[in-house]
Design a protein around this motif. Structure first.
Motif, PDB file in Angstrom:
ATOM      1  N   GLY A 263       0.815  -1.209   0.000  1.00 51.05           N
ATOM      2  CA  GLY A 263       0.000   0.000   0.000  1.00 51.05           C
ATOM      3  C   GLY A 263       0.852   1.263   0.000  1.00 51.05           C
ATOM      4  N   HIS A 264       2.086   1.137   0.461  1.00 52.95           N
ATOM      5  CA  HIS A 264       2.948   2.314   0.559  1.00 52.95           C
ATOM      6  C   HIS A 264       4.083   2.278  -0.454  1.00 52.95           C
ATOM      7  CE1 HIS A 264       0.506   3.401   3.895  1.00 52.95           C
ATOM      8  NE2 HIS A 264       0.613   2.154   4.300  1.00 52.95           N
ATOM      9  N   THR A 265       3.887   1.522  -1.523  1.00 54.39           N
ATOM     10  CA  THR A 265       4.790   1.665  -2.661  1.00 54.39           C
ATOM     11  C   THR A 265       4.284   2.877  -3.442  1.00 54.39           C
ATOM     12  OG1 THR A 265       3.417   0.133  -3.931  1.00 54.39           O
ATOM     13  CG2 THR A 265       5.330  -0.789  -2.834  1.00 54.39           C
ATOM     14  N   VAL A 273      -1.270  13.154  -0.031  1.00 51.62           N
ATOM     15  CA  VAL A 273      -0.598  12.733   1.199  1.00 51.62           C
ATOM     16  C   VAL A 273      -1.279  11.473   1.728  1.00 51.62           C
ATOM     17  CG1 VAL A 273      -0.020  13.364   3.579  1.00 51.62           C
ATOM     18  CG2 VAL A 273       0.077  15.097   1.760  1.00 51.62           C
ATOM     19  N   CYS A 274      -0.464  10.485   2.067  1.00 51.29           N
ATOM     20  CA  CYS A 274      -0.953   9.214   2.615  1.00 51.29           C
ATOM     21  C   CYS A 274      -0.974   9.345   4.136  1.00 51.29           C
ATOM     22  CB  CYS A 274       0.012   8.123   2.182  1.00 51.29           C
ATOM     23  SG  CYS A 274      -0.401   6.466   2.726  1.00 51.29           S
ATOM     24  N   TYR A 275      -1.730   8.475   4.817  1.00 58.00           N
ATOM     25  CA  TYR A 275      -1.716   8.580   6.277  1.00 58.00           C
ATOM     26  C   TYR A 275      -0.349   8.235   6.854  1.00 58.00           C
ATOM     27  CZ  TYR A 275      -2.017   3.560   7.094  1.00 58.00           C
ATOM     28  OH  TYR A 275      -1.733   2.233   7.131  1.00 58.00           O
ATOM     29  N   CYS A 276       0.504   7.586   6.050  1.00 59.21           N
ATOM     30  CA  CYS A 276       1.860   7.268   6.521  1.00 59.21           C
ATOM     31  C   CYS A 276       2.747   8.516   6.492  1.00 59.21           C
ATOM     32  CB  CYS A 276       2.479   6.163   5.683  1.00 59.21           C
ATOM     33  SG  CYS A 276       3.010   6.681   4.035  1.00 59.21           S
ATOM     34  N   GLY A 277       2.237   9.608   5.925  1.00 55.08           N
ATOM     35  CA  GLY A 277       2.986  10.860   5.923  1.00 55.08           C
ATOM     36  C   GLY A 277       3.705  11.142   4.616  1.00 55.08           C
ATOM     37  N   GLY A 280       1.787  10.080  -2.533  1.00 56.55           N
ATOM     38  CA  GLY A 280       1.704   9.273  -3.753  1.00 56.55           C
ATOM     39  C   GLY A 280       1.751   7.777  -3.569  1.00 56.55           C
ATOM     40  N   CYS A 281       1.469   7.299  -2.337  1.00 57.32           N
ATOM     41  CA  CYS A 281       1.430   5.842  -2.128  1.00 57.32           C
ATOM     42  C   CYS A 281       0.260   5.251  -2.922  1.00 57.32           C
ATOM     43  CB  CYS A 281       1.221   5.511  -0.660  1.00 57.32           C
ATOM     44  SG  CYS A 281       2.553   6.067   0.414  1.00 57.32           S
ATOM     45  N   TRP A 282       0.418   3.989  -3.306  1.00 57.77           N
ATOM     46  CA  TRP A 282      -0.642   3.266  -4.027  1.00 57.77           C
ATOM     47  C   TRP A 282      -1.956   3.358  -3.247  1.00 57.77           C
ATOM     48  CZ3 TRP A 282      -0.459  -2.814  -4.840  1.00 57.77           C
ATOM     49  CH2 TRP A 282      -1.454  -3.184  -5.738  1.00 57.77           C
TER      50      TRP A 282
END
Ligand code: ZN
Length: 411
Positions: A263-265, A273-277, A280-282
């Motif tokens: 999910g974070h590739t 912005v992804c919740y991981c910070g 552009g994460c998948w």
């Protein structure tokens, strides 16, 4: 509950709570590798005679008998009705299969909002399923332990024989070696939670844990559409996106289980912005959050409740904007799959989670985009299928973790 097994136990080493690698039978009987191969061959091809197993496992008949007899004695396997020999004559073969009396495995699914547990037979039948909600704001880990162990205890109370072990699928990051939870985004109280130690201490059974998407893959490998496959990948979509890879006959975990954060590739430089910070994460383009925002922008009804099932229904009803959104969503899911195919070429993808609800139309749309994105080559045909319903797949996968370990199958 499983008193008969307590009176006539296997050697203690066989289900020691704290051993790193418990074995199914005493290692003095037969080599565990051969035993694992034989049982794996049974899983992969269904009921089989001794001669077939010998051929598949690459061992001779004497070795097979040495492996099979203790498994029959322990009611792990059972002999079926004789199948008449073919034209070549010879003795009628009696196919071997897993005994309905075999010790079950306890499968557990721990998600931020609830815990579920069940017994899984070696044929993949789910029984004694229980669930327990987890408090939204627990006072501390002790409250989680109380709910978790209460749920598991109810399931174990239904077991006629002592289970082979407990397998846990966790909806968060885990350390598979230490059997700890590292972090669950929606349940901060679970950070560092030593779930393996807690369950082993409470129930005296071996415990295996893994990340939810990897458990899905393990479930597919033993009980689902990944049976007998050398290479395949699992992709899970929903509120989050995850996946796992089975390469050359083995689950690929990466160092310390850090792999599989699909999910974070990255799929979009300078994307949302992804919740991981990171950006552009998948996951930012192929999960339900994205779909809801786009459904609102497209003016679709009840955008906050949209999912693949509803999106397909709206598209089929000819609702303006629905078919276009379906195609874009399918493409977004396909982008990450195409990257995986280009990187490790699993060639076969089992989809789990939300997109399964979209049925054939959604799967076909994803497949079409992947085929467009990946250059075609001989032998490189990419195929797709859908997994079991979400909860069932995760519970089977949790049980599969124990199976893999018992058979010394190096997942
Ligand atoms: Zn991310």
């Amino acid at each position: 509950m499983f008193d008969a097994d307590r009176q006539n136990p296997l050697p203690a080493e066989d289900y020691g709570a704290v051993r790193e690698r418990p074995s199914l039978l005493s290692s003095s009987l037969v080599g565990s590798t051969n035993r694992g191969r034989v049982v794996q061959a049974l899983f992969d091809r269904g009921p089989s005679s001794r001669a077939e197993l010998a051929r598949l496992a690459g061992v001779n008949r004497t070795t097979i008998s040495g492996i099979v007899q203790p498994l029959l004695d322990q009611q792990f396997l059972v002999e079926g009705e004789p199948v008449p020999a073919g034209e070549v004559g010879g003795k009628p073969a009696r196919p071997l299969w897993f005994s309905p009396q075999a010790r079950p495995i306890c499968g557990i699914l721990l998600m931020p909002e609830e815990v579920r547990s069940c017994l899984v037979s070696l044929e993949g039948k789910i029984d004694a399923e229980h669930r327990e909600p987890l408090p939204a704001h627990p006072s501390g880990p002790a409250e989680i332990t109380e709910r978790l162990t209460a749920c598991v205890a109810r399931t174990l109370a239904s077991a006629r024989r002592r289970p082979l072990g407990l397998g846990v699928a966790v909806g968060g990051m885990v350390d598979t070696n230490r059997r700890n939870i590292i972090a669950v985004n929606l349940a901060p109280v679970l950070a560092g939670y030593p779930i393996g130690e807690i369950l082993a201490g409470r129930f005296g059974l071996p415990v295996q844990i893994d990340h939810h998407p990897r458990a899905l893959l393990v479930g597919d490998r033993w009980f689902g559409k990944g049976r007998g496959m050398r290479n395949f990948a699992v992709v899970y979509t929903g509120e989050v996106l995850g996946g796992a890879l089975h390469l050359d006959g083995h689950l690929y975990r990466g160092v310390s289980g850090a792999g599989g954060e699909l999910g974070h590739t990255f799929v979009q430089v300078d994307g949302d912005v992804c919740y991981c910070g990171r950006r552009g994460c998948w996951e930012t383009i192929a999960t339900l959050g994205w779909l809801r925002r786009r459904a609102a922008a497209a003016g679709l009804p009840e955008p906050g409740a949209i999912d693949s099932r509803r999106l397909v229904a709206l598209a089929e009803a000819g609702r303006p904007g629905a078919a276009e959104l379906l195609d874009t969503y399918a493409r977004n899911v396909a982008v990450g799959i195409a990257n995986l195919q280009q990187t490790v070429a699993p060639n076969f993808f089992i989809l789990h989670g939300d997109v399964v609800g979209g049925g054939k139309r959604m799967v076909d749309a994803i497949a079409a985009h992947v085929r467009r994105l990946v250059p075609s080559r001989p032998g490189g045909e990419v195929s797709f299928d859908t997994g079991d319903t979400e909860d069932r797949a995760a519970l089977l996968g949790a049980a599969g973790l124990v199976l893999s370990d018992l058979l010394h199958f190096p997942l």
